[in-house]
Design a protein around this motif. Sequence first.
Motif, PDB file in Angstrom:
ATOM      1  N   LEU A 151       4.462 -12.186   0.720  1.00  0.00           N
ATOM      2  CA  LEU A 151       3.150 -12.590   0.230  1.00  0.00           C
ATOM      3  C   LEU A 151       3.144 -12.537  -1.289  1.00  0.00           C
ATOM      4  CD1 LEU A 151       0.862 -10.615   2.712  1.00  0.00           C
ATOM      5  CD2 LEU A 151       1.997 -12.815   3.036  1.00  0.00           C
ATOM      6  N   GLU A 152       2.702 -13.636  -1.912  1.00  0.00           N
ATOM      7  CA  GLU A 152       2.610 -13.679  -3.366  1.00  0.00           C
ATOM      8  C   GLU A 152       1.161 -13.413  -3.783  1.00  0.00           C
ATOM      9  OE1 GLU A 152       4.642 -16.970  -5.100  1.00  0.00           O
ATOM     10  OE2 GLU A 152       6.400 -16.714  -3.802  1.00  0.00           O
ATOM     11  N   ARG A 153       0.924 -13.488  -5.087  1.00  0.00           N
ATOM     12  CA  ARG A 153      -0.347 -13.017  -5.626  1.00  0.00           C
ATOM     13  C   ARG A 153      -1.571 -13.639  -4.947  1.00  0.00           C
ATOM     14  NH1 ARG A 153      -1.870 -10.289 -10.298  1.00  0.00           N
ATOM     15  NH2 ARG A 153      -4.125 -10.396 -10.562  1.00  0.00           N
ATOM     16  N   LYS A 154      -1.563 -14.937  -4.746  1.00  0.00           N
ATOM     17  CA  LYS A 154      -2.734 -15.593  -4.172  1.00  0.00           C
ATOM     18  C   LYS A 154      -3.010 -15.063  -2.769  1.00  0.00           C
ATOM     19  CE  LYS A 154      -3.631 -19.790  -5.260  1.00  0.00           C
ATOM     20  NZ  LYS A 154      -3.647 -21.268  -5.422  1.00  0.00           N
ATOM     21  N   GLN A 155      -1.953 -14.862  -1.982  1.00  0.00           N
ATOM     22  CA  GLN A 155      -2.135 -14.336  -0.636  1.00  0.00           C
ATOM     23  C   GLN A 155      -2.593 -12.879  -0.668  1.00  0.00           C
ATOM     24  OE1 GLN A 155       1.948 -15.674  -0.085  1.00  0.00           O
ATOM     25  NE2 GLN A 155       1.354 -16.470   1.921  1.00  0.00           N
ATOM     26  N   ILE A 156      -2.084 -12.119  -1.633  1.00  0.00           N
ATOM     27  CA  ILE A 156      -2.513 -10.725  -1.798  1.00  0.00           C
ATOM     28  C   ILE A 156      -4.000 -10.678  -2.158  1.00  0.00           C
ATOM     29  CG2 ILE A 156      -2.176  -8.623  -3.164  1.00  0.00           C
ATOM     30  CD1 ILE A 156       0.782  -9.478  -3.471  1.00  0.00           C
ATOM     31  N   GLU A 157      -4.430 -11.610  -3.007  1.00  0.00           N
ATOM     32  CA  GLU A 157      -5.848 -11.698  -3.371  1.00  0.00           C
ATOM     33  C   GLU A 157      -6.700 -12.032  -2.152  1.00  0.00           C
ATOM     34  OE1 GLU A 157      -5.795 -14.667  -6.388  1.00  0.00           O
ATOM     35  OE2 GLU A 157      -5.386 -13.256  -8.025  1.00  0.00           O
ATOM     36  N   GLN A 158      -6.215 -12.940  -1.305  1.00  0.00           N
ATOM     37  CA  GLN A 158      -6.966 -13.334  -0.117  1.00  0.00           C
ATOM     38  C   GLN A 158      -7.140 -12.166   0.855  1.00  0.00           C
ATOM     39  OE1 GLN A 158      -4.593 -16.653   1.196  1.00  0.00           O
ATOM     40  NE2 GLN A 158      -5.615 -18.120  -0.176  1.00  0.00           N
ATOM     41  N   LYS A 197      -7.897   0.568 -16.414  1.00  0.00           N
ATOM     42  CA  LYS A 197      -8.134   1.642 -17.383  1.00  0.00           C
ATOM     43  C   LYS A 197      -8.683   2.883 -16.697  1.00  0.00           C
ATOM     44  CE  LYS A 197     -11.075  -1.018 -19.388  1.00  0.00           C
ATOM     45  NZ  LYS A 197     -10.894  -2.155 -18.464  1.00  0.00           N
ATOM     46  N   PRO A 198      -8.433   4.052 -17.249  1.00  0.00           N
ATOM     47  CA  PRO A 198      -9.078   5.245 -16.716  1.00  0.00           C
ATOM     48  C   PRO A 198     -10.601   5.084 -16.738  1.00  0.00           C
ATOM     49  CG  PRO A 198      -7.309   5.870 -18.202  1.00  0.00           C
ATOM     50  CD  PRO A 198      -7.479   4.379 -18.337  1.00  0.00           C
ATOM     51  N   GLY A 199     -11.229   5.417 -15.635  1.00  0.00           N
ATOM     52  CA  GLY A 199     -12.679   5.243 -15.503  1.00  0.00           C
ATOM     53  C   GLY A 199     -13.070   4.004 -14.743  1.00  0.00           C
ATOM     54  N   ASP A 200     -12.149   3.047 -14.585  1.00  0.00           N
ATOM     55  CA  ASP A 200     -12.456   1.849 -13.806  1.00  0.00           C
ATOM     56  C   ASP A 200     -12.645   2.217 -12.332  1.00  0.00           C
ATOM     57  OD1 ASP A 200     -12.161   0.421 -16.114  1.00  0.00           O
ATOM     58  OD2 ASP A 200     -10.351  -0.661 -15.505  1.00  0.00           O
ATOM     59  N   VAL A 201     -13.438   1.419 -11.642  1.00  0.00           N
ATOM     60  CA  VAL A 201     -13.631   1.589 -10.202  1.00  0.00           C
ATOM     61  C   VAL A 201     -13.137   0.318  -9.506  1.00  0.00           C
ATOM     62  CG1 VAL A 201     -15.295   1.883  -8.334  1.00  0.00           C
ATOM     63  CG2 VAL A 201     -15.553   3.189 -10.455  1.00  0.00           C
ATOM     64  N   VAL A 202     -12.302   0.499  -8.503  1.00  0.00           N
ATOM     65  CA  VAL A 202     -11.662  -0.611  -7.800  1.00  0.00           C
ATOM     66  C   VAL A 202     -11.951  -0.492  -6.309  1.00  0.00           C
ATOM     67  CG1 VAL A 202      -9.474  -1.785  -7.359  1.00  0.00           C
ATOM     68  CG2 VAL A 202      -9.813  -0.569  -9.521  1.00  0.00           C
ATOM     69  N   ALA A 203     -12.241  -1.621  -5.672  1.00  0.00           N
ATOM     70  CA  ALA A 203     -12.436  -1.642  -4.223  1.00  0.00           C
ATOM     71  C   ALA A 203     -11.100  -1.880  -3.532  1.00  0.00           C
ATOM     72  CB  ALA A 203     -13.426  -2.730  -3.840  1.00  0.00           C
ATOM     73  N   SER A 204     -10.787  -1.055  -2.564  1.00  0.00           N
ATOM     74  CA  SER A 204      -9.537  -1.205  -1.809  1.00  0.00           C
ATOM     75  C   SER A 204      -9.709  -2.220  -0.691  1.00  0.00           C
ATOM     76  CB  SER A 204      -9.122   0.137  -1.215  1.00  0.00           C
ATOM     77  OG  SER A 204     -10.040   0.518  -0.196  1.00  0.00           O
ATOM     78  N   MET A 205      -8.608  -2.596  -0.050  1.00  0.00           N
ATOM     79  CA  MET A 205      -8.655  -3.516   1.081  1.00  0.00           C
ATOM     80  C   MET A 205      -9.513  -2.953   2.215  1.00  0.00           C
ATOM     81  SD  MET A 205      -5.413  -4.950   3.291  1.00  0.00           S
ATOM     82  CE  MET A 205      -5.631  -6.131   4.618  1.00  0.00           C
ATOM     83  N   SER A 206      -9.542  -1.631   2.355  1.00  0.00           N
ATOM     84  CA  SER A 206     -10.304  -0.992   3.426  1.00  0.00           C
ATOM     85  C   SER A 206     -11.802  -1.024   3.177  1.00  0.00           C
ATOM     86  CB  SER A 206      -9.866   0.462   3.574  1.00  0.00           C
ATOM     87  OG  SER A 206     -10.352   1.241   2.490  1.00  0.00           O
ATOM     88  N   GLY A 207     -12.210  -1.294   1.937  1.00  0.00           N
ATOM     89  CA  GLY A 207     -13.609  -1.229   1.560  1.00  0.00           C
ATOM     90  C   GLY A 207     -13.955   0.032   0.797  1.00  0.00           C
ATOM     91  N   LEU A 208     -13.153   1.085   0.932  1.00  0.00           N
ATOM     92  CA  LEU A 208     -13.370   2.296   0.149  1.00  0.00           C
ATOM     93  C   LEU A 208     -13.151   1.996  -1.327  1.00  0.00           C
ATOM     94  CD1 LEU A 208     -11.552   5.004   2.321  1.00  0.00           C
ATOM     95  CD2 LEU A 208     -14.018   4.722   2.025  1.00  0.00           C
ATOM     96  N   THR A 209     -14.011   2.560  -2.186  1.00  0.00           N
ATOM     97  CA  THR A 209     -13.859   2.361  -3.621  1.00  0.00           C
ATOM     98  C   THR A 209     -13.136   3.547  -4.243  1.00  0.00           C
ATOM     99  OG1 THR A 209     -16.067   3.301  -3.983  1.00  0.00           O
ATOM    100  CG2 THR A 209     -15.882   0.894  -3.828  1.00  0.00           C
ATOM    101  N   VAL A 210     -12.377   3.249  -5.298  1.00  0.00           N
ATOM    102  CA  VAL A 210     -11.530   4.250  -5.931  1.00  0.00           C
ATOM    103  C   VAL A 210     -11.817   4.294  -7.427  1.00  0.00           C
ATOM    104  CG1 VAL A 210      -9.159   4.956  -6.413  1.00  0.00           C
ATOM    105  CG2 VAL A 210      -9.711   3.867  -4.230  1.00  0.00           C
ATOM    106  N   GLU A 211     -12.126   5.471  -7.942  1.00  0.00           N
ATOM    107  CA  GLU A 211     -12.229   5.664  -9.379  1.00  0.00           C
ATOM    108  C   GLU A 211     -10.839   5.967  -9.925  1.00  0.00           C
ATOM    109  OE1 GLU A 211     -14.123   8.574 -12.826  1.00  0.00           O
ATOM    110  OE2 GLU A 211     -14.435   9.062 -10.708  1.00  0.00           O
ATOM    111  N   VAL A 212     -10.398   5.173 -10.874  1.00  0.00           N
ATOM    112  CA  VAL A 212      -9.073   5.367 -11.480  1.00  0.00           C
ATOM    113  C   VAL A 212      -9.216   6.401 -12.601  1.00  0.00           C
ATOM    114  CG1 VAL A 212      -7.129   4.274 -12.645  1.00  0.00           C
ATOM    115  CG2 VAL A 212      -8.433   3.002 -10.917  1.00  0.00           C
TER     116      VAL A 212
END
Length: 490
Positions: A211-218, A320-335
């Motif tokens: 899987l390349e970037r576009k598929q990973i994004e999907q 960056k430190p402090g960013d918040v990212v949503a995982s594939m599972s839906g759980l959000t992660v503070e970096v």
Amino acid sequence: MEFRIKEEEARSGCIAVGVYERRRLTEQARALDGEGAVTQAMRSGDISGKPGSTLLLRGVGGMERVLLVGLGEQGAVAESAFGTAVRAMLGVFATLGAAQATVALPLDAVAGRGQAWAIGCVVAAARDSAFRRDGLKSRKEAAPGGVRRIVLAAKPDAAAKAALAEAVATANGVELCKELANLPSNICTPAYLAEAARRLGRDWGVGVQVLERKQIEQLDMRCLLAVADGSDVPPRFIVLKHMGGKAREAPVVLAGKGITFDSGGISLKPGAGMDEMKYDMCGGAAVLGVFRAAAEMGLPLNLIGLVAACENMPSGRAVKPGDVVASMSGLTVEVQNTDAEGRMVLCDALTYAARFKPAAVIDIATLTGACVSALGHHRSGLFTRSDAAHDMLAAELLAAGRSSGDLAWLMPLDEAYQEQIKSASADLANLGTPGAGSITAACFLENFTRSYTWAHLDIAGSAWEQGGAKGASGRPVPLLLAYLQARARR
């Protein structure tokens, strides 16, 4: 290095036989002592019989060369003593002007081990001693001389032949893992790992999807992409399939961290030793190594491999430190720290693993320096939940470590540690509060695995050697293969 099994005395350039301390001979040594030359050598003190002591004799028992190898005290040979003896024997073999040698050590006399283990020990040590790291040198070293074919003196029955075939396949898997991990990161990129997976497909019939970037994004693998975004090198998500079991049999899934270079990202690592961060993809390399061996063995098991591959680099696009990212599972992660990136790419891989309805999932990662502090370089850290299914998985993995000599140690994963990865702005923080760093990293991953049976192997201390023998170790390929073989025999 070639290997054969032959019961009758092979006409080799050298035959290695064991001797014990206190001037005691093994059965194989006595068979060559018709004129008393071996006994005389022992009486003269030319060889002590201590593990790893050696003495080369010529013209004994009608043989061109006889190598006496010390095994320690008479009786059941200690496992460590046998290993020391094998390595010493191979050291002498490398100096000989003979292409073939026979190993007539007592393969069935190692305490607590069977003949299959001894065969595996000889094969693994021989392949390791022959492994070369000079492939990228403009002036390569001369090919090593010495013995290139080893004959194991044993009855060539089905069990011995199977043991040899499995040992060679395991060695091939370990070697692939080492070859990939030792490559510099400008060569071994995510795309290179993907091509290595495709070669397994072409050569060994492994199913491969890249899987390349576009598929990973999907797929909404936003945690993986957050790590990859700081690099100009595109990520890859590699899926491998070895379907050797029954059609509807639930597979075992292996998920490997494939960070082909880890600078730490914005939370930049110190410069000293940063070159070793090319080894941060050893978990992914181990998955490829296991598939190489499993295909060669024809392992009667359904097996899925996942490799989340990217670089972790600092740039204007980097998370960056402090960013918040949503995982594939839906759980959000503070970096909280961008150098805690392995758990970020693995959490999406572990979420993806659920689609296979797995019997078990094992992730493999050079995850934390804290695991090195806890266990050093001798054992991998093993983490899992505590209930009947997970206790069984832990016991099977620990047993596989003991049987293969690729040891692990069970670490705690209590619910109390989850308190250390709470975040005020997201569901989870990617870095725990101070203390128990390897445990809080495993706790982070555990949040993404609650729909199946799971274990985590932290190989930060076991995946590569430092110092003069610097290079990838090939671990935990032997442990994982021993686990899968045992599971297939159920």
